[in-house]
Write an enzyme that holds these catalytic residues in place. Structure first.
Site, PDB file in Angstrom:
ATOM      1  N   ARG A 103      -0.502   8.745   2.200  1.00  0.00           N
ATOM      2  CA  ARG A 103       0.003  10.125   2.226  1.00  0.00           C
ATOM      3  C   ARG A 103      -1.137  11.093   2.470  1.00  0.00           C
ATOM      4  O   ARG A 103      -0.992  12.087   3.165  1.00  0.00           O
ATOM      5  CB  ARG A 103       0.737  10.445   0.918  1.00  0.00           C
ATOM      6  N   LYS A 117       6.421  -5.423   4.211  1.00  0.00           N
ATOM      7  CA  LYS A 117       5.475  -4.388   3.815  1.00  0.00           C
ATOM      8  C   LYS A 117       5.869  -3.769   2.495  1.00  0.00           C
ATOM      9  O   LYS A 117       7.047  -3.433   2.356  1.00  0.00           O
ATOM     10  CB  LYS A 117       5.486  -3.320   4.908  1.00  0.00           C
ATOM     11  N   GLU A 163      18.531  -7.281   5.824  1.00  0.00           N
ATOM     12  CA  GLU A 163      17.814  -6.428   6.777  1.00  0.00           C
ATOM     13  C   GLU A 163      17.276  -7.276   7.942  1.00  0.00           C
ATOM     14  O   GLU A 163      17.290  -6.848   9.093  1.00  0.00           O
ATOM     15  CB  GLU A 163      16.646  -5.710   6.085  1.00  0.00           C
ATOM     16  N   SER A 169      -2.271   0.856   2.413  1.00  0.00           N
ATOM     17  CA  SER A 169      -3.344   1.723   1.916  1.00  0.00           C
ATOM     18  C   SER A 169      -3.682   1.482   0.443  1.00  0.00           C
ATOM     19  O   SER A 169      -4.855   1.414   0.077  1.00  0.00           O
ATOM     20  CB  SER A 169      -2.962   3.178   2.141  1.00  0.00           C
ATOM     21  N   ARG A 175      11.189   8.012  -1.192  1.00  0.00           N
ATOM     22  CA  ARG A 175      11.960   7.510  -0.049  1.00  0.00           C
ATOM     23  C   ARG A 175      12.984   6.459  -0.493  1.00  0.00           C
ATOM     24  O   ARG A 175      13.349   5.569   0.266  1.00  0.00           O
ATOM     25  CB  ARG A 175      11.012   6.875   0.969  1.00  0.00           C
ATOM     26  N   TYR A 186      -6.672  -2.565   7.147  1.00  0.00           N
ATOM     27  CA  TYR A 186      -7.707  -1.572   7.463  1.00  0.00           C
ATOM     28  C   TYR A 186      -9.090  -2.223   7.563  1.00  0.00           C
ATOM     29  O   TYR A 186     -10.033  -1.590   7.998  1.00  0.00           O
ATOM     30  CB  TYR A 186      -7.686  -0.440   6.418  1.00  0.00           C
ATOM     31  N   LYS A 229      10.858  -3.181   4.219  1.00  0.00           N
ATOM     32  CA  LYS A 229       9.873  -2.179   3.831  1.00  0.00           C
ATOM     33  C   LYS A 229      10.322  -1.577   2.513  1.00  0.00           C
ATOM     34  O   LYS A 229      11.398  -0.990   2.420  1.00  0.00           O
ATOM     35  CB  LYS A 229       9.753  -1.109   4.911  1.00  0.00           C
TER      36      LYS A 229
HETATM   37  C1  PBG Z   1       5.843   5.576   7.751  1.00  0.00           C
HETATM   38  C2  PBG Z   1       4.745   4.678   7.303  1.00  0.00           C
HETATM   39  C3  PBG Z   1       4.133   4.662   6.056  1.00  0.00           C
HETATM   40  C4  PBG Z   1       3.154   3.681   6.112  1.00  0.00           C
HETATM   41  C5  PBG Z   1       3.187   3.133   7.392  1.00  0.00           C
HETATM   42  N1  PBG Z   1       4.200   3.755   8.106  1.00  0.00           N
HETATM   43  C6  PBG Z   1       4.328   5.537   4.890  1.00  0.00           C
HETATM   44  C7  PBG Z   1       5.558   5.463   4.087  1.00  0.00           C
HETATM   45  O1  PBG Z   1       6.496   4.734   4.387  1.00  0.00           O
HETATM   46  O2  PBG Z   1       5.619   6.216   3.109  1.00  0.00           O
HETATM   47  C8  PBG Z   1       2.243   3.307   4.993  1.00  0.00           C
HETATM   48  C9  PBG Z   1       1.043   2.516   5.371  1.00  0.00           C
HETATM   49  C10 PBG Z   1       0.045   2.412   4.282  1.00  0.00           C
HETATM   50  O3  PBG Z   1       0.286   2.808   3.127  1.00  0.00           O
HETATM   51  O4  PBG Z   1      -1.062   1.917   4.570  1.00  0.00           O
HETATM   52  N2  PBG Z   1       5.473   6.276   8.918  1.00  0.00           N
END
Ligand code: PBG
Length: 325
Positions: A209, A251, A236, A277, A220, A316, A199
């Protein structure tokens, strides 16, 4: 002069829709798609997410309908995210048996039963007032091992609520093994783990967000991976498998197809990719401007992610695409 060329004519296999369909190497199937959904506490009408046109924060009622509609379309799974009314430093709502995510799990499981695999995000960022995926130490750094204890508790309450699969997404070291042990000790041997293995600290999470009313300031980068690194993803991966991951995920999806391919070539567990997203928003916004063909762009992105090795895709558009297939 160059008379012997072309010596072969690959175009022969592209001459009609029928032959193109026959020779297609990659096919999407509704059962490979997983729909991420947002359940928001304390609202009586669904709330639109402006940066994700067409995606809503759901009430308990519309969440049930959305899950039923996905099941009806043949979608394979649903990934639930909670948006609580109250946040605090340790993300208490994430471990409250009556917290919004646990309520959402119970509602969806009772609505669709086994017609969908019900999954839940196992992470604190939706529940913390500072917006980080873990708890902070006295210097404001994300405390890995203290966070693992919170994840263990989250796993237990989510499993108690009836979830089939948990998705630890916080990128804490040891999270998969810790969650596995917590589940097993609580008698939840059958709850599977979809590990967010590779990730990346991505700009493309932006619209998410808004979707979870995140209060994050900063980034992060001390826990999510650097976009520059692919080899590190393999490290990982080895750790997650050793700790007991049942399925692994890459991801975001489209900017990381090389990582996805490497992971898919390496493992013998199912591989997921999350079309996040920002990937969704890019296509929707360009299409809204008339700059790209929306439906073709959606199918092309999903086909590419599948071609790169994802057995399962979180998107989505899951229900809409499943209905078209
Ligand atoms: C963390 C999480 C995130 C997403 C899924 N799980 C946000 C992040 O890591 O900042 C993002 C999913 C997306 O952007 O569609 N709980």
């Amino acid at each position: 002069m160059y008379g012997e060329f072309p010596s072969a004519r690959p175009r022969r296999l592209r001459t009609s829709p029928a032959i193109r369909r026959l020779v297609a190497e990659t096919r999407l199937h509704p059962a490979d798609l997983i729909l991420p959904v947002f359940a928001r506490e304390g609202i009586s009408e669904p709330v639109a997410i402006s940066s994700m046109p067409g995606v809503l924060q759901h009430t308990r009622d519309t969440l049930r309908k959305t899950a039923a509609e996905a099941a009806e379309a043949g979608v394979g799974g649903i990934m639930l995210f909670g948006v609580p009314e109250q946040k605090d430093a340790v993300g208490s709502q994430g471990t409250d048996p009556d917290g919004i995510l646990q309520v959402a799990i119970r509602d969806v499981v009772s609505e669709v039963g086994d017609a969908l695999v019900v999954m839940s995000d196992l992470c604190l960022d939706e529940y913390t007032d500072h917006g980080h995926c873990g708890v902070l130490d006295d210097q404001g750094r994300v405390d890995n091992d203290a966070t693992l204890e919170r994840y263990a508790e989250m796993a237990r309450v989510q499993a108690d609520a009836g979830v089939h699969v948990v998705g630890p997404s916080g990128m804490m070291d040891g999270q998969v093994g810790h969650v596995r042990r917590a589940l097993d000790e609580a008698g939840h041997q059958d709850v599977a783990i979809l590990a967010y293995t590779a990730k990346y600290a991505s700009a493309f999470y932006g619209p998410f967000r808004e979707a979870v009313n995140s209060s994050l300031k900063g980034d992060r980068k001390t826990y999510q991976q650097d976009p520059a690194n692919a080899r590190e993803a393999m490290r990982e991966l080895a750790l997650d498998l050793a700790e007991g991951a049942d399925m692994v995920m890459v991801k975001p999806a489209l900017p990381y197809l090389d990582v996805l391919r490497k992971v898919a070539d390496t493992v013998d567990v199912p591989v997921a990719a999350y079309q996040i997203s920002g990937e969704y928003a890019m296509v929707e916004s360009a299409a809204a401007n008339g700059w790209i063909d929306r439906d073709r762009a959606i199918m092309e992105t999903l086909t590419s992610i599948h071609r790169a090795g994802a057995n399962m895709i979180l998107t989505y558009w899951a229900t809409e695409v499943a209905q078209q297939l």
